[in-house]
Design a protein around this motif. Structure first.
Motif, PDB file in Angstrom:
ATOM      1  N   ARG A  43      35.367  30.734  48.131  1.00  0.00           N
ATOM      2  CA  ARG A  43      36.335  30.797  49.228  1.00  0.00           C
ATOM      3  C   ARG A  43      37.762  30.531  48.779  1.00  0.00           C
ATOM      4  O   ARG A  43      38.658  30.479  49.614  1.00  0.00           O
ATOM      5  N   ASN A  44      37.995  30.314  47.508  1.00  0.00           N
ATOM      6  CA  ASN A  44      39.361  29.985  47.094  1.00  0.00           C
ATOM      7  C   ASN A  44      40.252  31.222  47.132  1.00  0.00           C
ATOM      8  O   ASN A  44      39.784  32.368  47.066  1.00  0.00           O
ATOM      9  N   TRP A  45      41.557  30.995  47.229  1.00  0.00           N
ATOM     10  CA  TRP A  45      42.518  32.060  47.493  1.00  0.00           C
ATOM     11  C   TRP A  45      42.512  33.135  46.404  1.00  0.00           C
ATOM     12  O   TRP A  45      42.462  34.342  46.689  1.00  0.00           O
ATOM     13  N   MET A  64      37.951  39.231  43.361  1.00  0.00           N
ATOM     14  CA  MET A  64      36.782  39.925  43.902  1.00  0.00           C
ATOM     15  C   MET A  64      37.115  41.314  44.458  1.00  0.00           C
ATOM     16  O   MET A  64      36.336  42.259  44.266  1.00  0.00           O
ATOM     17  N   PRO A  65      38.267  41.504  45.171  1.00  0.00           N
ATOM     18  CA  PRO A  65      38.610  42.870  45.588  1.00  0.00           C
ATOM     19  C   PRO A  65      38.753  43.831  44.409  1.00  0.00           C
ATOM     20  O   PRO A  65      38.352  44.990  44.487  1.00  0.00           O
ATOM     21  N   THR A  83      34.040  28.695  41.074  1.00  0.00           N
ATOM     22  CA  THR A  83      34.831  29.827  41.547  1.00  0.00           C
ATOM     23  C   THR A  83      34.786  30.969  40.535  1.00  0.00           C
ATOM     24  O   THR A  83      34.129  30.878  39.497  1.00  0.00           O
ATOM     25  N   THR A  84      35.532  32.039  40.861  1.00  0.00           N
ATOM     26  CA  THR A  84      35.641  33.168  39.930  1.00  0.00           C
ATOM     27  C   THR A  84      36.995  33.190  39.227  1.00  0.00           C
ATOM     28  O   THR A  84      37.360  34.200  38.634  1.00  0.00           O
ATOM     29  N   GLN A  85      37.751  32.101  39.294  1.00  0.00           N
ATOM     30  CA  GLN A  85      39.012  32.041  38.555  1.00  0.00           C
ATOM     31  C   GLN A  85      38.724  32.035  37.061  1.00  0.00           C
ATOM     32  O   GLN A  85      37.566  31.954  36.633  1.00  0.00           O
TER      33      GLN A  85
END
Length: 208
Positions: free
Chosen positions: A15-17, A24-25, A119-121
């Motif tokens: 859910r992080n910005w 993800m987009p 996260t995905t960072q």
């Protein structure tokens, strides 16, 4: 800490910005068009940010049928790698077993590391590559010059070049992290190895 972050990442969606705004987009567009080519978007970060972590996540989604269940695993593995490498670097610096354990605990409890591990960072991935590079450089420096065979130097040069390539593709700040250690390695090499060896080592780095 490792189990808790893994469980959190598996149970709760990202859910992080940064993940929702451009990471993800970007991956969704890549999967939709079937390539890593640029695509039309009003969000410049989806085209210009560093691709390595997103490439890993894209392949994870492809191998899991498009599921988001394991997308945080890249950062989580980088989190574990950072803990492991940090403790082993402290060992090269002379820390005893207890000292290595304290270093591992310190890294594991860094607030930003704990938060980003789910996260995905890509900051933890950059940190892991930087720590791996530092570990390799320090292992070269702490090994006596007469114990480094030409074959071992060549293998270290290849691994170092691959780490630098991967680190740059993860995030450009990687270069600022490793620059002092690369300078240290260069000065050490000039003092302890013949010029011919330095030229060969540097040539491998540049070519790769």
């Amino acid at each position: 800490f490792a189990f808790g972050t893994l469980l959190s990442g598996l149970l709760y969606p990202v859910r992080n910005w940064d993940s929702l705004w451009h990471i993800m987009p970007r991956i969704t567009f890549w999967l939709q068009q079937g390539s890593f080519a640029p695509f039309p978007t009003p969000v410049g970060q989806q085209l210009t940010t560093y691709p390595l972590s997103a490439w890993f996540i894209t392949h994870i989604k492809l191998t899991t049928g498009g599921s988001d269940f394991f997308i945080e695993i890249v950062q989580w593995c980088a989190y574990l790698s950072s803990i492991y490498l940090g403790s082993h670097i402290s060992k090269l610096l002379g820390a005893k077993r207890r000292g290595c354990h304290w270093v591992a605990l310190l890294i594991a409890t860094v607030p930003m590391a704990l938060l980003q591990a789910t996260t995905t960072q890509y900051d933890l991935l950059v940190a892991a590559y930087a720590l791996a590079t530092v570990y390799l450089i320090m292992s070269l420096i702490t090994t006596p010059a007469n114990a480094l065979s030409p074959h071992r130097l060549l293998s270290h040069a290849i691994i170092l070049a691959l780490l630098i390539s991967a680190g740059i593709n993860a995030k450009i700040t990687y270069l600022f992290m490793i620059a002092p250690f690369m300078l240290w390695l260069g000065i050490y090499g000039l003092r302890t190895h013949p010029a011919r060896t330095i030229v060969k080592f540097s040539s491998v780095l540049i070519i790769i």
